[in-house]
Design a protein around this motif. Structure first.
Motif, PDB file in Angstrom:
ATOM      1  N   ASN A   1     -27.046  39.102  16.288  1.00  0.00           N
ATOM      2  CA  ASN A   1     -27.950  40.184  15.888  1.00  0.00           C
ATOM      3  C   ASN A   1     -27.444  41.500  16.462  1.00  0.00           C
ATOM      4  OD1 ASN A   1     -30.120  41.961  15.427  1.00  0.00           O
ATOM      5  ND2 ASN A   1     -31.596  40.287  15.508  1.00  0.00           N
ATOM      6  N   VAL A   2     -26.723  42.249  15.655  1.00  0.00           N
ATOM      7  CA  VAL A   2     -26.129  43.507  16.111  1.00  0.00           C
ATOM      8  C   VAL A   2     -27.211  44.520  16.454  1.00  0.00           C
ATOM      9  CG1 VAL A   2     -24.708  45.470  15.404  1.00  0.00           C
ATOM     10  CG2 VAL A   2     -23.987  43.142  14.865  1.00  0.00           C
ATOM     11  N   VAL A   3     -28.253  44.584  15.639  1.00  0.00           N
ATOM     12  CA  VAL A   3     -29.328  45.543  15.885  1.00  0.00           C
ATOM     13  C   VAL A   3     -29.992  45.266  17.229  1.00  0.00           C
ATOM     14  CG1 VAL A   3     -31.548  46.412  15.073  1.00  0.00           C
ATOM     15  CG2 VAL A   3     -29.745  45.904  13.429  1.00  0.00           C
ATOM     16  N   ALA A   4     -30.333  44.004  17.496  1.00  0.00           N
ATOM     17  CA  ALA A   4     -30.967  43.652  18.768  1.00  0.00           C
ATOM     18  C   ALA A   4     -30.042  43.938  19.932  1.00  0.00           C
ATOM     19  CB  ALA A   4     -31.361  42.173  18.763  1.00  0.00           C
ATOM     20  N   ASN A   5     -28.752  43.705  19.749  1.00  0.00           N
ATOM     21  CA  ASN A   5     -27.778  43.945  20.813  1.00  0.00           C
ATOM     22  C   ASN A   5     -27.749  45.408  21.216  1.00  0.00           C
ATOM     23  OD1 ASN A   5     -24.830  44.518  21.773  1.00  0.00           O
ATOM     24  ND2 ASN A   5     -25.075  42.297  21.931  1.00  0.00           N
ATOM     25  N   ILE A   6     -27.743  46.286  20.213  1.00  0.00           N
ATOM     26  CA  ILE A   6     -27.696  47.721  20.497  1.00  0.00           C
ATOM     27  C   ILE A   6     -29.005  48.204  21.096  1.00  0.00           C
ATOM     28  CG2 ILE A   6     -27.514  50.000  19.425  1.00  0.00           C
ATOM     29  CD1 ILE A   6     -25.576  48.782  17.404  1.00  0.00           C
ATOM     30  N   ILE A   7     -30.138  47.772  20.535  1.00  0.00           N
ATOM     31  CA  ILE A   7     -31.439  48.240  21.015  1.00  0.00           C
ATOM     32  C   ILE A   7     -31.689  47.781  22.444  1.00  0.00           C
ATOM     33  CG2 ILE A   7     -33.930  48.075  20.672  1.00  0.00           C
ATOM     34  CD1 ILE A   7     -33.369  47.769  17.685  1.00  0.00           C
ATOM     35  N   ALA A   8     -31.424  46.499  22.722  1.00  0.00           N
ATOM     36  CA  ALA A   8     -31.658  45.983  24.066  1.00  0.00           C
ATOM     37  C   ALA A   8     -30.759  46.669  25.087  1.00  0.00           C
ATOM     38  CB  ALA A   8     -31.424  44.469  24.088  1.00  0.00           C
ATOM     39  N   GLY A   9     -29.502  46.920  24.696  1.00  0.00           N
ATOM     40  CA  GLY A   9     -28.617  47.657  25.593  1.00  0.00           C
ATOM     41  C   GLY A   9     -29.123  49.059  25.853  1.00  0.00           C
ATOM     42  N   GLY A  10     -29.690  49.677  24.801  1.00  0.00           N
ATOM     43  CA  GLY A  10     -30.245  51.020  24.964  1.00  0.00           C
ATOM     44  C   GLY A  10     -31.456  51.051  25.873  1.00  0.00           C
ATOM     45  N   VAL A  11     -32.314  50.032  25.782  1.00  0.00           N
ATOM     46  CA  VAL A  11     -33.491  49.955  26.650  1.00  0.00           C
ATOM     47  C   VAL A  11     -33.060  49.844  28.113  1.00  0.00           C
ATOM     48  CG1 VAL A  11     -35.455  48.515  27.312  1.00  0.00           C
ATOM     49  CG2 VAL A  11     -35.020  48.992  24.895  1.00  0.00           C
ATOM     50  N   ALA A  12     -32.081  48.981  28.380  1.00  0.00           N
ATOM     51  CA  ALA A  12     -31.613  48.798  29.758  1.00  0.00           C
ATOM     52  C   ALA A  12     -30.919  50.047  30.277  1.00  0.00           C
ATOM     53  CB  ALA A  12     -30.671  47.599  29.824  1.00  0.00           C
ATOM     54  N   GLU A  13     -30.079  50.657  29.435  1.00  0.00           N
ATOM     55  CA  GLU A  13     -29.361  51.850  29.864  1.00  0.00           C
ATOM     56  C   GLU A  13     -30.304  53.016  30.129  1.00  0.00           C
ATOM     57  OE1 GLU A  13     -25.343  53.991  28.357  1.00  0.00           O
ATOM     58  OE2 GLU A  13     -27.104  54.282  27.087  1.00  0.00           O
ATOM     59  N   ALA A  14     -31.357  53.131  29.311  1.00  0.00           N
ATOM     60  CA  ALA A  14     -32.296  54.242  29.475  1.00  0.00           C
ATOM     61  C   ALA A  14     -32.934  54.214  30.855  1.00  0.00           C
ATOM     62  CB  ALA A  14     -33.371  54.178  28.388  1.00  0.00           C
ATOM     63  N   GLY A  15     -33.391  53.026  31.289  1.00  0.00           N
ATOM     64  CA  GLY A  15     -34.016  52.932  32.603  1.00  0.00           C
ATOM     65  C   GLY A  15     -33.065  53.277  33.721  1.00  0.00           C
ATOM     66  N   ALA A  16     -31.827  52.753  33.644  1.00  0.00           N
ATOM     67  CA  ALA A  16     -30.848  53.001  34.696  1.00  0.00           C
ATOM     68  C   ALA A  16     -30.445  54.469  34.753  1.00  0.00           C
ATOM     69  CB  ALA A  16     -29.619  52.124  34.468  1.00  0.00           C
ATOM     70  N   GLN A  17     -30.227  55.076  33.574  1.00  0.00           N
ATOM     71  CA  GLN A  17     -29.801  56.469  33.551  1.00  0.00           C
ATOM     72  C   GLN A  17     -30.899  57.397  34.042  1.00  0.00           C
ATOM     73  OE1 GLN A  17     -30.844  58.923  30.889  1.00  0.00           O
ATOM     74  NE2 GLN A  17     -29.778  60.498  32.080  1.00  0.00           N
ATOM     75  N   GLN A  18     -32.115  57.180  33.585  1.00  0.00           N
ATOM     76  CA  GLN A  18     -33.217  58.065  33.946  1.00  0.00           C
ATOM     77  C   GLN A  18     -33.571  57.935  35.422  1.00  0.00           C
ATOM     78  OE1 GLN A  18     -36.890  57.430  31.782  1.00  0.00           O
ATOM     79  NE2 GLN A  18     -37.119  59.628  31.468  1.00  0.00           N
ATOM     80  N   ALA A  19     -33.632  56.698  35.929  1.00  0.00           N
ATOM     81  CA  ALA A  19     -33.944  56.501  37.344  1.00  0.00           C
ATOM     82  C   ALA A  19     -32.896  57.159  38.226  1.00  0.00           C
ATOM     83  CB  ALA A  19     -34.049  55.008  37.652  1.00  0.00           C
ATOM     84  N   GLY A  20     -31.624  57.078  37.809  1.00  0.00           N
ATOM     85  CA  GLY A  20     -30.561  57.689  38.601  1.00  0.00           C
ATOM     86  C   GLY A  20     -30.649  59.198  38.642  1.00  0.00           C
ATOM     87  N   ASP A  21     -30.837  59.817  37.477  1.00  0.00           N
ATOM     88  CA  ASP A  21     -30.925  61.278  37.431  1.00  0.00           C
ATOM     89  C   ASP A  21     -32.119  61.788  38.236  1.00  0.00           C
ATOM     90  OD1 ASP A  21     -28.703  61.408  35.880  1.00  0.00           O
ATOM     91  OD2 ASP A  21     -29.737  61.763  33.991  1.00  0.00           O
ATOM     92  N   LEU A  22     -33.246  61.108  38.121  1.00  0.00           N
ATOM     93  CA  LEU A  22     -34.436  61.551  38.833  1.00  0.00           C
ATOM     94  C   LEU A  22     -34.292  61.324  40.334  1.00  0.00           C
ATOM     95  CD1 LEU A  22     -37.241  60.313  36.396  1.00  0.00           C
ATOM     96  CD2 LEU A  22     -36.038  62.501  36.457  1.00  0.00           C
ATOM     97  N   MET A  23     -33.485  60.348  40.728  1.00  0.00           N
ATOM     98  CA  MET A  23     -33.289  60.109  42.161  1.00  0.00           C
ATOM     99  C   MET A  23     -32.514  61.257  42.804  1.00  0.00           C
ATOM    100  SD  MET A  23     -34.543  57.855  44.046  1.00  0.00           S
ATOM    101  CE  MET A  23     -35.031  56.931  42.600  1.00  0.00           C
TER     102      MET A  23
END
Length: 672
Positions: free
Chosen positions: A454-476
């Motif tokens: 499932n290419v769509v699920a692969n991209i979306i799930a990766g985006g969900v995980a990346e969003a949390g990591a990127q945002q938490a890092g910038d705000l830190m």
């Protein structure tokens, strides 16, 4: 507690206004400009900047027009709100994930292109916009207070604020690493304040006074002329596209091999902000990718299509080597971080089995310097995390449907995002690099196992995980700044929530306008990271690699794995040459972008290096003035891009395509 704080911070600082209407509005204003700017450059190159230091500087300059200037704590709220607003294009995936979904192919991916409407894009953004914000308070307690990680960019921003507002910088740890060119103020009347490691004597206050004088007397002028120069150059390139597509080695190499030069002042400004070592790594990658591997792949018939084609051309072929380098460098850099994290967990469990009352030496001290009323309550964190996850699962299901991604898979994506945030934040705190690209790839690899094909699920799930990591890092980084300036974490948290909320409609509207005016991906906005996401998802689905790319991927991954080990080791030992060991991520970005994007950044890096070297040798204000100019360069093109978008929307096109050839000038109709 009050007396302890009072001995280290200016009298009454904790009672000064912090979360004020003017601070929030100023932060939102700056953040909206950064949002358009980051979306514009992110779609062009895949690289965006937090701009926290620049936000604090511009906030200070604007506040001087007010009857009462903002306080240092208000300035912390300004830059925190601006960063939360300005980084949403990356956090919500509008520079990579959303364009990737738009170029899906039914025969290759099992799904046709997913073109999101304005409302569905709003929903997707709401699903991922808050998880990282609610992750930040507990992470702050661990990495900023207990472990006292450096967070170099956050520390540099605090140092600048301390200079501008004449306040001492709280530094309990003398090992703080600082961005060069900034010295904290001497402590003056605070007898108990601890100087930082770079404070060498009474001359530092003279340097600080000189820096303040530069900002106050010439700051607006430097910002204005640099902004105007960048804006005019961008406008001229809109009407005459060849201005940003100057052939480097003749028209043939420019047309057939994409060797052009873009004399963009904003790229020069970004190079100044990125600093010389990073721009050097990027240009080394550009030379290897476009000067060596691209001709090889074309010559041997491995990439028979046009060089710029992402499917059959050399650009698509070298993308795989770039992906291997990026993943290897990011994952290897995470190994010591993960190792230390696991060791801390085991040590903590061991302490739990010790009879602490009989051995006070094993009791863990609480190093928190803020009172409870200034901290974000645990109830807010708990309910916020649960609410953002539950709402995110529901919204993602509504936007993409059960055929796109299962609800349980979205939940796994959020869990992965939380775990990866810990590693990403620690890596950012120690190296000033948040390896979100590698973290997103980890999530993609996991979802290739739990929801295969499932290419769509692969991209979306990766985006969900990346969003949390990127945002938490910038705000830190922002929370580190607030800790050193003694700003209320609760005030920063409110600013982050408000900034993230406003940024959702701003980012979505900007993306929709750009996508209506320009093809994305296309000549003007190639969106290189979209192909990174999609290429890995396709590989995990069908296992097919371009001809003879595997050997280059493997060899480059091994080589840069070793380089990453050396760089990480040298950085931890604080060796002077650590910054000159090539960064794998920056090197890989040089592959993703055509030479035109990298060369101007190298010019900016060289200017930064020479300017700093001159002023470091003679004392003076160092790179304070240069940061003002760089900010004007970046904002000038970013703001003018909005004007160009309006012109394009109303059908006002280029004035002349003179000098353009097919594939050479992105904005010219004859090249598209």
């Amino acid at each position: 507690m009050r007396s302890w704080l009072g001995s280290r911070f200016p009298a009454g600082s904790s009672a000064s206004p912090e979360f004020t209407l003017r601070a929030v509005l100023l932060g939102l204003l700056i953040g909206c400009l950064l949002c358009f700017t980051n979306l514009y450059f992110g779609l062009q190159t895949g690289w965006i900047s937090m701009m926290s230091l620049q936000s604090a500087l511009i906030g200070f300059l604007i506040s001087r027009l007010l009857s009462t200037p903002i306080t240092p704590q208000e300035n912390v709220v300004v830059q925190t709100t601006a960063v939360a607003t300005g980084t949403m294009p990356l956090a919500a995936g509008f520079v990579g994930i959303i364009p990737a979904l738009g170029i899906l192919e039914q025969d290759k991916d099992g799904s046709g292109p997913i073109q999101m409407s304005w409302l569905s894009a709003i929903g997707w953004s709401c699903a991922v916009a808050y998880f990282g914000v609610f992750m930040s308070p507990p992470l702050r307690k661990q990495v900023v207070i207990e472990e006292q990680l450096a967070f170099p960019s956050g520390t540099a921003t605090a140092q600048l604020i301390s200079v501008l507002h004449k306040v001492p910088l709280y530094s309990p740890d003398s090992s703080l690493r600082q961005r060069r060119g900034y010295n904290p103020l001497s402590t003056g009347d605070s007898e108990d304040a601890q100087p930082s490691s770079d404070q060498t004597g009474p001359d530092s206050e003279d340097v600080d006074a000189e820096a303040r004088e530069v900002i106050q007397n010439t700051g607006w002028a430097s910002l204005a002329w640099s902004f105007l120069a960048s804006s005019l150059l961008t406008l001229s390139a809109y009407f005459f596209p060849v201005v940003f597509a100057i052939p480097l080695f003749g028209k043939y190499l420019a047309q057939q091999w994409l060797w052009t030069f873009t004399p963009s002042l904003s790229y020069v400004g970004q190079g100044i902000i990125m600093e010389f070592p990073t721009t050097l790594s990027m240009n080394l990658g550009m030379f290897v990718g476009w000067g060596v591997l691209s001709p090889i792949s074309k010559h041997y018939g491995w990439a028979p299509g046009p060089v710029g084609d992402m499917t059959t051309g050399a650009r698509g072929w070298i993308l795989w080597t770039s992906l291997a380098i990026m993943s290897s460098d990011s994952l290897v850099a995470l190994v010591p971080v993960a190792k230390e994290f696991i060791e801390r967990l085991f040590r903590r469990k061991a302490l739990d089995h010790v009879d602490r009352p009989n051995d006070p030496g094993l009791t863990q001290d609480d190093h928190e310097v803020e009172t409870e009323d200034r901290l974000v309550s645990n109830h807010w964190v708990l309910w916020g995390l649960c609410g953002s996850i539950c709402a995110g699962i529901v919204i993602v299901s509504l936007v993409f449907g059960s055929e796109g991604i299962k609800p349980w898979a979205t939940l796994v994506g959020f869990v992965m995002g939380g775990l990866l945030s810990i590693l990403g934040v620690r890596a950012l705190g120690e190296t000033d690099l948040n390896p979100v690209s590698g973290l997103g790839k980890i999530s993609q690899l996991l979802f290739a196992v739990i929801q295969p094909g499932n290419v769509v699920a692969n991209i979306i799930a990766g985006g969900v995980a990346e969003a949390g990591a990127q945002q938490a890092g910038d705000l830190m980084q922002d929370l580190k700044t607030g800790h050193l300036i003694h700003a209320s974490p609760k005030a920063q948290f409110y600013g982050q929530l408000i900034g993230s909320t406003l940024s959702i409609p701003v980012t979505v509207t900007a993306y929709v306008l750009y996508s209506r005016a320009y093809p994305i991906p296309g000549p003007t906005f190639p969106a290189p990271t979209a192909y990174v996401w999609l290429s890995l998802a396709r590989l995990l689905r069908n296992g097919e690699l371009p001809q003879n790319s595997a050997i280059f991927m493997l060899s480059s991954a091994i080589f840069f794995g070793v380089v990453s080990v050396l760089k990480t080791s040298a950085t931890h030992r604080q060796l002077w040459y650590a910054k000159y060991i090539p960064s794998g991520v920056a090197f890989a970005i040089g592959f993703l972008n055509t030479p035109s994007f990298s060369i101007a950044r190298l010019i900016g890096g060289v200017i930064e290096h020479l300017y700093h070297k001159k002023f470091a040798a003679s004392g003076g204000t160092r790179d304070i003035r240069l940061i003002v100019v760089a900010s004007g360069f970046v904002l000038g093109e970013g703001v003018m891009s909005i004007a160009c978008l309006v012109l394009r929307t109303f059908g006002i096109g280029v004035a002349s395509c003179w000098g353009c050839s097919h594939g050479m000038c992105g904005g010219c109709p004859s090249a598209s």
